[in-house]
Design a protein around this motif. Structure first.
Motif, mmCIF file in Angstrom:
data_model
loop_
_atom_site.group_PDB
_atom_site.id
_atom_site.type_symbol
_atom_site.label_atom_id
_atom_site.label_comp_id
_atom_site.label_asym_id
_atom_site.label_seq_id
_atom_site.Cartn_x
_atom_site.Cartn_y
_atom_site.Cartn_z
ATOM 1 N N VAL A 119 0.836 -1.202 0.000
ATOM 2 C CA VAL A 119 0.000 0.000 0.000
ATOM 3 C C VAL A 119 0.865 1.244 0.000
ATOM 4 C CG1 VAL A 119 -1.611 1.354 1.413
ATOM 5 C CG2 VAL A 119 -2.036 -1.085 1.014
ATOM 6 N N ASP A 120 1.903 1.250 0.821
ATOM 7 C CA ASP A 120 2.795 2.410 0.903
ATOM 8 C C ASP A 120 3.510 2.648 -0.420
ATOM 9 O OD1 ASP A 120 3.986 4.528 2.429
ATOM 10 O OD2 ASP A 120 5.799 3.321 2.616
ATOM 11 N N ASN A 121 4.014 1.583 -1.027
ATOM 12 C CA ASN A 121 4.708 1.721 -2.309
ATOM 13 C C ASN A 121 3.750 2.147 -3.425
ATOM 14 O OD1 ASN A 121 7.383 1.188 -1.569
ATOM 15 N ND2 ASN A 121 7.059 -1.027 -1.642
ATOM 16 N N LEU A 122 2.512 1.684 -3.383
ATOM 17 C CA LEU A 122 1.543 2.104 -4.395
ATOM 18 C C LEU A 122 1.203 3.582 -4.250
ATOM 19 C CD1 LEU A 122 -0.853 -0.976 -4.512
ATOM 20 C CD2 LEU A 122 0.751 -0.236 -6.287
ATOM 21 N N ARG A 123 1.091 4.064 -3.034
ATOM 22 C CA ARG A 123 0.848 5.493 -2.838
ATOM 23 C C ARG A 123 2.002 6.311 -3.406
ATOM 24 N NH1 ARG A 123 -1.685 4.627 3.175
ATOM 25 N NH2 ARG A 123 -3.886 4.521 2.522
ATOM 26 N N HIS A 124 3.221 5.817 -3.180
ATOM 27 C CA HIS A 124 4.399 6.489 -3.744
ATOM 28 C C HIS A 124 4.337 6.465 -5.268
ATOM 29 C CE1 HIS A 124 8.582 7.695 -4.257
ATOM 30 N NE2 HIS A 124 8.742 6.650 -5.055
ATOM 31 N N ALA A 125 4.003 5.309 -5.843
ATOM 32 C CA ALA A 125 3.932 5.184 -7.297
ATOM 33 C C ALA A 125 2.879 6.116 -7.881
ATOM 34 C CB ALA A 125 3.634 3.738 -7.687
ATOM 35 N N CYS A 126 1.724 6.167 -7.256
ATOM 36 C CA CYS A 126 0.638 7.013 -7.771
ATOM 37 C C CYS A 126 1.019 8.489 -7.718
ATOM 38 C CB CYS A 126 -0.646 6.757 -6.982
ATOM 39 S SG CYS A 126 -1.367 5.128 -7.293
ATOM 40 N N ALA A 127 1.659 8.898 -6.636
ATOM 41 C CA ALA A 127 2.073 10.293 -6.509
ATOM 42 C C ALA A 127 3.146 10.638 -7.537
ATOM 43 C CB ALA A 127 2.589 10.557 -5.090
ATOM 44 N N LEU A 128 4.055 9.700 -7.783
ATOM 45 C CA LEU A 128 5.121 9.930 -8.748
ATOM 46 C C LEU A 128 4.579 9.987 -10.177
ATOM 47 C CD1 LEU A 128 8.279 10.109 -8.557
ATOM 48 C CD2 LEU A 128 8.306 7.691 -9.188
#
Length: 254
Positions: A119-128
């Motif tokens: 979940v944390d990595n997906l939030r990072h990916a979406c923001a990027l």
């Protein structure tokens, strides 16, 4: 009329990625997608896309070290830095070739800690990805081809998409994987349509061309059209022989 995207991770693998893009155009595909294009300079891919006029629908984050058993990194707690690097590489490459979406691969894991890091990595990916207008996809894989893969069902994917709550995160609905894991494709497509970002297909059980096997793709593609989904559908199948010899289905299923 249904439009199709050639997945160049499986089709025309005997050619360079730019030449595979050209072959897909010559064969009548309306789009292309790929797995891991990173060994090919982005400029060469962008030039082939511009030459053919085909959009690149998506690409995957690196798996890690496949020879050591990796199949993605984003749900593995002790490899967060590698996962972030893979995400950043994929988004950068996608932006350079104007690819629409990046599939973030989860890897082999299970439990609460992998869920939290995914979940944390997906939030990072979406923001990027958001400033580039790039979507992020997650895809459940079946237990036969990828036993132990973190993301296994569409219900699990939906819960994660709801938890991440990013507007550019969506489900990659692969008819092959969903049929092997859950079946009931028509109802699953209708139920999940609001979160579907891309649809792929291959025959079941052999992952070959969609002209045989247990799925009636004429029916499934009709269901997809009736639902109002009109983006190209991804032909992600293993041809088993020269790709051109496997394309008769395009005329009958279009």
């Amino acid at each position: 009329m249904t439009d199709f995207s050639a997945n160049l991770g499986f089709l025309w693998t005997d050619r360079s990625l730019p030449d595979a893009i050209r072959a897909a155009k010559a064969a009548g595909f309306q789009a292309v997608e790929c797995h891991w294009p990173y060994d090919t300079p982005a400029g060469e891919v962008a030039s082939a896309l511009a030459e053919t006029g085909l959009p690149m629908l998506g690409l995957n984050t690196r798996r890690g070290f496949p020879d050591k058993g990796d199949n993605g990194l984003a749900a593995i707690p002790d490899r967060r830095d590698e996962a972030r690097a893979a995400i950043e590489e994929a988004v950068t490459y996608a932006a350079a070739i104007n690819a629409a979406k990046v599939h973030v691969m989860a890897g082999f894991a299970a439990g609460e800690a992998p869920h939290a890091v995914f979940v944390d990595n997906l939030r990072h990916a979406c923001a990027l990805a958001e400033p580039h207008g790039i979507g992020i996809l997650i895809e459940p894989l079946n237990r036969y081809d990828a036993p132990g893969y973190f993301l296994q069902t569409t219900d699990q994917a939906r819960r994660i998409i709801e938890e991440v709550a990013a507007p550019n995160l969506a489900l990659m609905f692969d008819c092959y994987h969903v049929q092997l894991t859950e079946g009931d494709l028509s109802h699953r497509l209708a139920d999940l349509l609001p979160i579907i970002g891309h649809i792929q297909f291959a025959s079941v059980p052999d992952r070959g061309a969609p002209d045989h096997g247990e799925i009636d793709f004429a029916h499934v593609f009709g269901v997809i059209a009736d639902l109002g989904y009109n983006a190209p559908l991804g032909a992600e199948y293993k041809p088993g022989r020269p790709t051109e010899e496997t394309l008769a289905w395009m005329a009958t299923l279009r």
